[in-house]
Scaffold this motif. Structure first.
Motif, PDB file in Angstrom:
ATOM      1  N   LEU A   5      10.979  19.243  14.366  1.00 41.71           N
ATOM      2  CA  LEU A   5      10.373  19.046  13.052  1.00 41.71           C
ATOM      3  C   LEU A   5       9.073  19.830  12.933  1.00 41.71           C
ATOM      4  O   LEU A   5       8.442  20.178  13.935  1.00 41.71           O
ATOM      5  CB  LEU A   5      10.126  17.555  12.810  1.00 41.71           C
ATOM      6  N   GLU A   6       8.663  20.107  11.694  1.00 45.97           N
ATOM      7  CA  GLU A   6       7.422  20.842  11.444  1.00 45.97           C
ATOM      8  C   GLU A   6       6.254  20.039  12.008  1.00 45.97           C
ATOM      9  O   GLU A   6       6.020  18.905  11.585  1.00 45.97           O
ATOM     10  CB  GLU A   6       7.262  21.065   9.941  1.00 45.97           C
ATOM     11  N   PRO A   7       5.505  20.570  12.973  1.00 46.28           N
ATOM     12  CA  PRO A   7       4.545  19.749  13.714  1.00 46.28           C
ATOM     13  C   PRO A   7       3.394  19.193  12.886  1.00 46.28           C
ATOM     14  O   PRO A   7       2.938  18.075  13.137  1.00 46.28           O
ATOM     15  CB  PRO A   7       4.049  20.695  14.817  1.00 46.28           C
ATOM     16  N   LYS A   8       2.906  19.947  11.908  1.00 39.20           N
ATOM     17  CA  LYS A   8       1.781  19.442  11.118  1.00 39.20           C
ATOM     18  C   LYS A   8       2.210  18.277  10.230  1.00 39.20           C
ATOM     19  O   LYS A   8       1.504  17.263  10.127  1.00 39.20           O
ATOM     20  CB  LYS A   8       1.180  20.564  10.281  1.00 39.20           C
ATOM     21  N   VAL A  29       0.861  -1.177   0.000  1.00 37.11           N
ATOM     22  CA  VAL A  29       0.000   0.000   0.000  1.00 37.11           C
ATOM     23  C   VAL A  29       0.898   1.228   0.000  1.00 37.11           C
ATOM     24  O   VAL A  29       1.821   1.331   0.822  1.00 37.11           O
ATOM     25  CB  VAL A  29      -0.933   0.028   1.224  1.00 37.11           C
ATOM     26  N   ILE A  30       0.643   2.142  -0.932  1.00 31.92           N
ATOM     27  CA  ILE A  30       1.392   3.394  -1.030  1.00 31.92           C
ATOM     28  C   ILE A  30       0.441   4.529  -0.683  1.00 31.92           C
ATOM     29  O   ILE A  30      -0.568   4.729  -1.371  1.00 31.92           O
ATOM     30  CB  ILE A  30       1.966   3.591  -2.450  1.00 31.92           C
ATOM     31  N   VAL A  31       0.744   5.263   0.367  1.00 32.03           N
ATOM     32  CA  VAL A  31      -0.124   6.351   0.825  1.00 32.03           C
ATOM     33  C   VAL A  31       0.474   7.681   0.383  1.00 32.03           C
ATOM     34  O   VAL A  31       1.597   8.032   0.769  1.00 32.03           O
ATOM     35  CB  VAL A  31      -0.283   6.330   2.352  1.00 32.03           C
ATOM     36  N   SER A  32      -0.282   8.397  -0.434  1.00 35.37           N
ATOM     37  CA  SER A  32       0.173   9.694  -0.934  1.00 35.37           C
ATOM     38  C   SER A  32      -0.905  10.744  -0.647  1.00 35.37           C
ATOM     39  O   SER A  32      -1.407  11.416  -1.538  1.00 35.37           O
ATOM     40  CB  SER A  32       0.458   9.604  -2.445  1.00 35.37           C
ATOM     41  N   VAL A  33      -1.250  10.841   0.610  1.00 29.72           N
ATOM     42  CA  VAL A  33      -2.270  11.791   1.072  1.00 29.72           C
ATOM     43  C   VAL A  33      -1.559  13.036   1.591  1.00 29.72           C
ATOM     44  O   VAL A  33      -0.720  12.941   2.487  1.00 29.72           O
ATOM     45  CB  VAL A  33      -3.143  11.162   2.174  1.00 29.72           C
ATOM     46  N   PRO A  34      -1.871  14.206   1.042  1.00 23.01           N
ATOM     47  CA  PRO A  34      -1.056  15.395   1.323  1.00 23.01           C
ATOM     48  C   PRO A  34      -1.351  16.060   2.657  1.00 23.01           C
ATOM     49  O   PRO A  34      -2.426  15.913   3.241  1.00 23.01           O
ATOM     50  CB  PRO A  34      -1.425  16.329   0.167  1.00 23.01           C
ATOM     51  N   ILE A  35      -0.342  16.809   3.113  1.00 20.11           N
ATOM     52  CA  ILE A  35      -0.467  17.719   4.253  1.00 20.11           C
ATOM     53  C   ILE A  35       0.165  19.036   3.824  1.00 20.11           C
ATOM     54  O   ILE A  35       1.250  19.045   3.246  1.00 20.11           O
ATOM     55  CB  ILE A  35       0.286  17.197   5.490  1.00 20.11           C
ATOM     56  N   THR A  36      -0.506  20.140   4.103  1.00 19.49           N
ATOM     57  CA  THR A  36       0.095  21.447   3.847  1.00 19.49           C
ATOM     58  C   THR A  36       0.119  22.258   5.137  1.00 19.49           C
ATOM     59  O   THR A  36      -0.719  22.077   6.023  1.00 19.49           O
ATOM     60  CB  THR A  36      -0.670  22.239   2.771  1.00 19.49           C
ATOM     61  N   ARG A  37       1.081  23.163   5.210  1.00 18.47           N
ATOM     62  CA  ARG A  37       1.212  23.996   6.408  1.00 18.47           C
ATOM     63  C   ARG A  37       0.006  24.922   6.601  1.00 18.47           C
ATOM     64  O   ARG A  37      -0.270  25.376   7.705  1.00 18.47           O
ATOM     65  CB  ARG A  37       2.482  24.840   6.318  1.00 18.47           C
ATOM     66  N   LYS A  38      -0.703  25.226   5.507  1.00 15.70           N
ATOM     67  CA  LYS A  38      -1.836  26.151   5.589  1.00 15.70           C
ATOM     68  C   LYS A  38      -3.040  25.525   6.287  1.00 15.70           C
ATOM     69  O   LYS A  38      -3.933  26.233   6.751  1.00 15.70           O
ATOM     70  CB  LYS A  38      -2.240  26.605   4.183  1.00 15.70           C
ATOM     71  N   GLU A  39      -3.074  24.195   6.352  1.00 18.61           N
ATOM     72  CA  GLU A  39      -4.220  23.521   6.936  1.00 18.61           C
ATOM     73  C   GLU A  39      -4.146  23.538   8.456  1.00 18.61           C
ATOM     74  O   GLU A  39      -3.058  23.581   9.044  1.00 18.61           O
ATOM     75  CB  GLU A  39      -4.286  22.076   6.435  1.00 18.61           C
TER      76      GLU A  39
END
Length: 262
Positions: free
Chosen positions: A128-131, A68-78
């Motif tokens: 590290l960047e917390p989000k 399984v390859i997970v490519s679900v994004p996270i952005t700092r703006k969220e």
């Protein structure tokens, strides 16, 4: 192999196309019916799953996936709440599946903006960047054998750096480039699958780190884009994210060692 790509965006679509062409059976999730139709046309089994909105998950629990390859994004703006909700839904979805190996596409943006060479262990978790860290942590907590790939800036084929700065003032030209070609992302994942690796964290970045202004200039010449009006030298951050660990573990040879080759 039977492989599921969760969040089949640009990188996932490239990988899925390559995998189908070599005889693998690919399942994928995406967030719109139109994208699902395009993926189905490529020979994938596709389903619409939006982890932000919830809804009914596809009934794939009877299958055992090789990977399984997970490519679900996270952005700092969220917001932190949005990310937590998304990844809680993702963990629930994965919990109904059976798989032998798993991968998560994170980002080198998780590291602080500092000058110096950065390995996977340079910084403590608190630095590290917390989000971005929160997504990795939620998945790794649920699946300790998860492989985390911290990807550099994504380029290749129609993704050309020069097009974003043609005729503009470029304020990042004197920063070092931490980029990766999609061909190498695919190659590294396939090498990790072949080796059966579990629980690894790797920086997936070209071994060479030219200045971004030189990458822009090279791609402008290669693809026929105008150069920026000027390069500001206000930001000279020499952040160098190192892929040395994955190269050593996999004996991997990058197809594109430098972004100047993109």
């Amino acid at each position: 192999m039977d492989i599921l790509i969760v969040g089949c965006g640009w990188v996932g679509t490239y990988m899925a196309t390559a995998l189908v062409s070599t005889g693998h059976r690919i399942w994928a999730t995406c967030t719109t019916a139109e994208k699902a139709d395009r993926l189905e046309a490529l020979g994938l089994a596709a389903a619409v799953v939006d982890f932000d909105r919830g809804g009914v998950f596809p009934e794939w629990g009877q299958k055992t996936f090789d990977a399984v390859i997970v490519s679900v994004p996270i952005t700092r703006k969220e917001s932190t709440e949005t990310i937590h909700h998304r990844f809680a839904g993702l963990v629930t979805f994965l919990g109904q599946l059976s798989f032998n190996q798993s991968f998560f596409f994170g980002s080198v943006g998780i590291y602080p903006k500092v000058s110096g060479t950065i390995t996977e262990t340079t910084f403590a978790a608190a630095e590290l960047e917390p989000k971005l860290l929160s997504g990795e942590t939620m998945l790794r907590t649920a699946y300790p054998n998860l492989n985390v790939l911290r990807l550099g800036g994504l380029f290749g084929f129609e993704r050309v750096m020069a097009k974003h700065f043609a005729g503009k003032v470029c304020e990042i030209g004197y920063q070092t480039a931490n980029f990766v070609h999609v061909v190498d992302i695919h190659g590294i994942v396939m090498a990790m699958m072949a080796a059966g690796l579990q629980g690894k964290t790797y920086n997936v970045v070209c071994p060479e780190h030219p200045l971004k202004k030189d990458v822009i200039a090279a791609s402008a010449v290669k693809y026929g884009y105008d150069m920026p009006i000027t390069f500001s030298d206000a930001d000279r951050t020499a952040k160098v994210v190192s892929p040395v660990q994955l190269i050593a573990d996999l004996d991997y040879r990058f197809e594109y060692r430098s972004p100047l080759e993109f």
